[in-house]
Design a protein around this motif. Structure first.
Motif, PDB file in Angstrom:
ATOM      1  N   THR A 183       0.815  -1.222   0.000  1.00 36.60           N
ATOM      2  CA  THR A 183       0.000   0.000   0.000  1.00 36.60           C
ATOM      3  C   THR A 183       0.847   1.269   0.000  1.00 36.60           C
ATOM      4  O   THR A 183       0.307   2.375  -0.012  1.00 36.60           O
ATOM      5  N   VAL A 184       2.176   1.129   0.056  1.00 35.45           N
ATOM      6  CA  VAL A 184       3.057   2.290   0.215  1.00 35.45           C
ATOM      7  C   VAL A 184       4.067   2.340  -0.923  1.00 35.45           C
ATOM      8  O   VAL A 184       4.629   1.321  -1.308  1.00 35.45           O
ATOM      9  N   ASP A 185       4.322   3.532  -1.455  1.00 37.12           N
ATOM     10  CA  ASP A 185       5.283   3.662  -2.558  1.00 37.12           C
ATOM     11  C   ASP A 185       6.528   4.444  -2.180  1.00 37.12           C
ATOM     12  O   ASP A 185       7.602   4.225  -2.737  1.00 37.12           O
ATOM     13  N   LEU A 186       6.382   5.363  -1.254  1.00 36.11           N
ATOM     14  CA  LEU A 186       7.546   6.113  -0.777  1.00 36.11           C
ATOM     15  C   LEU A 186       7.305   6.464   0.687  1.00 36.11           C
ATOM     16  O   LEU A 186       6.248   7.003   1.036  1.00 36.11           O
ATOM     17  N   MET A 187       8.247   6.109   1.526  1.00 36.62           N
ATOM     18  CA  MET A 187       8.159   6.502   2.931  1.00 36.62           C
ATOM     19  C   MET A 187       9.445   7.223   3.292  1.00 36.62           C
ATOM     20  O   MET A 187      10.516   6.814   2.867  1.00 36.62           O
ATOM     21  N   PHE A 188       9.314   8.315   4.038  1.00 40.83           N
ATOM     22  CA  PHE A 188      10.528   8.991   4.483  1.00 40.83           C
ATOM     23  C   PHE A 188      10.423   9.362   5.948  1.00 40.83           C
ATOM     24  O   PHE A 188       9.333   9.436   6.511  1.00 40.83           O
ATOM     25  N   ALA A 189      11.585   9.594   6.553  1.00 43.21           N
ATOM     26  CA  ALA A 189      11.628   9.961   7.971  1.00 43.21           C
ATOM     27  C   ALA A 189      12.988  10.527   8.322  1.00 43.21           C
ATOM     28  O   ALA A 189      14.011  10.012   7.875  1.00 43.21           O
ATOM     29  N   GLY A 190      12.996  11.566   9.126  1.00 51.05           N
ATOM     30  CA  GLY A 190      14.221  11.961   9.807  1.00 51.05           C
ATOM     31  C   GLY A 190      14.452  10.912  10.886  1.00 51.05           C
ATOM     32  O   GLY A 190      13.503  10.353  11.420  1.00 51.05           O
ATOM     33  N   ALA A 191      15.715  10.631  11.217  1.00 51.61           N
ATOM     34  CA  ALA A 191      15.981   9.515  12.132  1.00 51.61           C
ATOM     35  C   ALA A 191      15.758   9.845  13.602  1.00 51.61           C
ATOM     36  O   ALA A 191      15.617   8.949  14.429  1.00 51.61           O
ATOM     37  N   GLN A 192      15.659  11.122  13.928  1.00 53.04           N
ATOM     38  CA  GLN A 192      15.853  11.536  15.322  1.00 53.04           C
ATOM     39  C   GLN A 192      14.686  11.287  16.275  1.00 53.04           C
ATOM     40  O   GLN A 192      14.741  11.660  17.429  1.00 53.04           O
ATOM     41  N   LYS A 193      13.615  10.666  15.762  1.00 54.03           N
ATOM     42  CA  LYS A 193      12.522  10.341  16.689  1.00 54.03           C
ATOM     43  C   LYS A 193      12.520   8.854  17.044  1.00 54.03           C
ATOM     44  O   LYS A 193      12.457   8.501  18.196  1.00 54.03           O
ATOM     45  N   ASN A 194      12.633   8.019  16.028  1.00 55.43           N
ATOM     46  CA  ASN A 194      12.510   6.580  16.325  1.00 55.43           C
ATOM     47  C   ASN A 194      13.667   5.752  15.801  1.00 55.43           C
ATOM     48  O   ASN A 194      13.596   4.530  15.849  1.00 55.43           O
ATOM     49  N   ALA A 195      14.722   6.401  15.311  1.00 51.67           N
ATOM     50  CA  ALA A 195      15.741   5.596  14.625  1.00 51.67           C
ATOM     51  C   ALA A 195      17.171   6.038  14.908  1.00 51.67           C
ATOM     52  O   ALA A 195      18.077   5.681  14.179  1.00 51.67           O
ATOM     53  N   GLY A 196      17.374   6.803  15.991  1.00 53.49           N
ATOM     54  CA  GLY A 196      18.737   7.217  16.322  1.00 53.49           C
ATOM     55  C   GLY A 196      18.866   8.716  16.446  1.00 53.49           C
ATOM     56  O   GLY A 196      17.875   9.413  16.656  1.00 53.49           O
ATOM     57  N   PRO A 197      20.076   9.233  16.292  1.00 52.51           N
ATOM     58  CA  PRO A 197      20.260  10.686  16.403  1.00 52.51           C
ATOM     59  C   PRO A 197      19.874  11.383  15.100  1.00 52.51           C
ATOM     60  O   PRO A 197      19.665  10.732  14.071  1.00 52.51           O
ATOM     61  N   SER A 198      19.808  12.702  15.125  1.00 50.55           N
ATOM     62  CA  SER A 198      19.523  13.448  13.902  1.00 50.55           C
ATOM     63  C   SER A 198      20.704  13.333  12.955  1.00 50.55           C
ATOM     64  O   SER A 198      21.822  13.020  13.379  1.00 50.55           O
ATOM     65  N   GLY A 199      20.483  13.590  11.700  1.00 48.54           N
ATOM     66  CA  GLY A 199      21.581  13.597  10.724  1.00 48.54           C
ATOM     67  C   GLY A 199      21.257  12.785   9.497  1.00 48.54           C
ATOM     68  O   GLY A 199      21.498  13.235   8.388  1.00 48.54           O
ATOM     69  N   VAL A 200      20.707  11.593   9.699  1.00 50.97           N
ATOM     70  CA  VAL A 200      20.380  10.787   8.520  1.00 50.97           C
ATOM     71  C   VAL A 200      18.874  10.861   8.255  1.00 50.97           C
ATOM     72  O   VAL A 200      18.068  10.875   9.179  1.00 50.97           O
ATOM     73  N   THR A 201      18.538  10.979   6.987  1.00 45.16           N
ATOM     74  CA  THR A 201      17.150  10.986   6.554  1.00 45.16           C
ATOM     75  C   THR A 201      16.904   9.705   5.765  1.00 45.16           C
ATOM     76  O   THR A 201      17.617   9.427   4.800  1.00 45.16           O
ATOM     77  N   ILE A 202      15.928   8.951   6.198  1.00 48.59           N
ATOM     78  CA  ILE A 202      15.641   7.657   5.564  1.00 48.59           C
ATOM     79  C   ILE A 202      14.586   7.848   4.481  1.00 48.59           C
ATOM     80  O   ILE A 202      13.557   8.480   4.727  1.00 48.59           O
ATOM     81  N   VAL A 203      14.855   7.308   3.293  1.00 47.01           N
ATOM     82  CA  VAL A 203      13.844   7.285   2.239  1.00 47.01           C
ATOM     83  C   VAL A 203      13.735   5.846   1.747  1.00 47.01           C
ATOM     84  O   VAL A 203      14.744   5.218   1.430  1.00 47.01           O
ATOM     85  N   ILE A 204      12.531   5.321   1.730  1.00 50.65           N
ATOM     86  CA  ILE A 204      12.280   3.979   1.206  1.00 50.65           C
ATOM     87  C   ILE A 204      11.357   4.172   0.009  1.00 50.65           C
ATOM     88  O   ILE A 204      10.242   4.676   0.165  1.00 50.65           O
TER      89      ILE A 204
END
Ligand SMILES: *Cc1c(COP(=O)(O)O)cnc(C)c1O
Length: 360
Positions: A183-204
């Motif tokens: 149901t999803v084609d693109l998901m993105f997130a800044g890492a600093q809430k649920n995935a570590g420190p700020s700095g990396v931006t996740i795009v799937i």
């Protein structure tokens, strides 16, 4: 050592095990004689970290092979601009407006002067719910939602169904429940809430979307550029990616994302029960069927700002920090991401119950 319970919205709590593992290897990474931060992004030492973080993410989040994982910079906010730059094809984009972060994404669509429509909004009710029956057009260039509204404490329980590519800003609930990728084609997130420190931006991103981008888009802003080079087109945020990898290992040790989802449901239920059983002393911002498992926003009766400030102060004195609500709705907000322990919630609930008794 004394650690607070950090209820801050972001950057947010990181599991102690992750911090301690990083600390152990900070100065001399696994006998290499230097920190991972000092290593070339072209070295084998770093490449192992990069590849493992990606592979673990794919395994734990069950990301199918026809999706690319990208590690970018610029924060989730950069994606507000990059999404239309990469996906818009001259047709129409559609947005659901469920809070300040969606509104910021919509602002970027406006700046790029693309043809877009806001097809649903809960702005009129101060974003206290996710609109029902959101229907995106199947022929839209993309459909855009914010899965969890960090400020207002609302969250989609299921994603709207559409044949248009569905884009999700999951900055504040990524990795907190399993995703049905069909149901999803693109998901993105800044890492600093649920995935570590700020700095990396996740795009799937689904691979078939990579070819859409026009050659008028600067190289660095094309998803395709980064996909073709495994996110090593230029220097990636190496330390953030290392920490993301450690966070993935931690998720695995917790039993995976399903196990975290169960824990998150139990944690949020404790807090919402405390609100619901307070005889109106505490009032949740979100409507019940839109309640977020990640951010619990609430007021004290009559929006009593003095009492709210008093509770925030008392919590801080008792080692619970970051509870002041966002300025747009006031009150309190407890951000209870994956890394927040049950003990932290229990401590907060006990304090809230005592406070209600003492001040009612
Ligand atoms: C925090 C947040 C953002 C902004 O993230 P940055 O990395 O600071 O740009 C965007 N969307 C949502 C839903 C957020 O919670």
């Amino acid at each position: 050592m004394s650690r607070v319970f950090n209820f801050g919205a972001g950057p947010a709590a990181i599991p102690l095990e992750v911090l301690e593992e990083a600390q152990k290897h900070l100065v001399d990474f696994k006998g290499e004689g230097m920190s991972i931060m000092e290593a070339s992004h072209r070295s084998k030492m770093y490449d192992d970290v990069h590849t493992e973080a990606m592979a673990l993410m794919r395994e734990l989040y069950e990301i199918p092979e026809d999706y690319e994982i990208l590690f970018l910079q610029g924060g989730a906010s950069s994606q507000f601009a990059l999404v239309p730059m990469n996906l818009y094809q001259g047709g129409k984009a559609e947005y659901a407006d469920t809070g300040s972060w969606s509104a910021k994404a919509i602002k970027e669509a406006k700046i790029q002067d693309i043809n877009f429509e806001i097809i649903a909004s809960s702005k009129e009710s101060n974003y206290n719910h996710i609109p029902e029956n959101i229907h995106f057009s199947d022929d839209a260039d993309f459909a855009y939602i914010t899965s969890n509204n960090t400020i207002y404490g609302t969250q989609y329980k299921t994603f709207p169904k559409t044949k248009a590519p569905l884009v999700i800003d999951a900055s504040s609930d990524i990795f907190s429940y399993p995703v049905d990728w069909s149901t999803v084609d693109l998901m993105f997130a800044g890492a600093q809430k649920n995935a570590g420190p700020s700095g990396v931006t996740i795009v799937i991103i689904k691979k078939e979307l990579l070819g859409r981008v026009s050659d008028k888009v600067p190289t660095i802003f094309r998803y395709k550029t980064h996909a073709e080079k495994d996110s090593l087109y230029h220097t990636p945020p190496t330390f953030g990616i290392y920490m993301l990898g450690l966070t993935m290992q931690w998720i695995k040790a917790q039993g995976g994302i399903k196990a975290l989802q169960k824990a998150n449901e139990a944690k949020a239920a404790l807090l919402y029960d405390a609100i619901d059983n307070s005889n109106g002393f505490y009032i949740g911002h979100a409507k019940k069927d839109s309640r977020s498992l990640m951010n619990v926003s609430f007021n004290i009766k009559d929006k009593d700002a003095d009492l709210e400030a008093k509770l925030v102060k008392l919590a801080t004195e008792n080692g619970m920090i970051g509870l002041k609500g966002h300025r747009s709705i006031g009150g309190l907000r407890a951000s209870i991401y994956n890394a927040m322990s049950l003990e932290g919630i229990q401590a907060l609930v006990a304090l809230m119950e005592q406070f209600a008794q003492d001040n009612n």
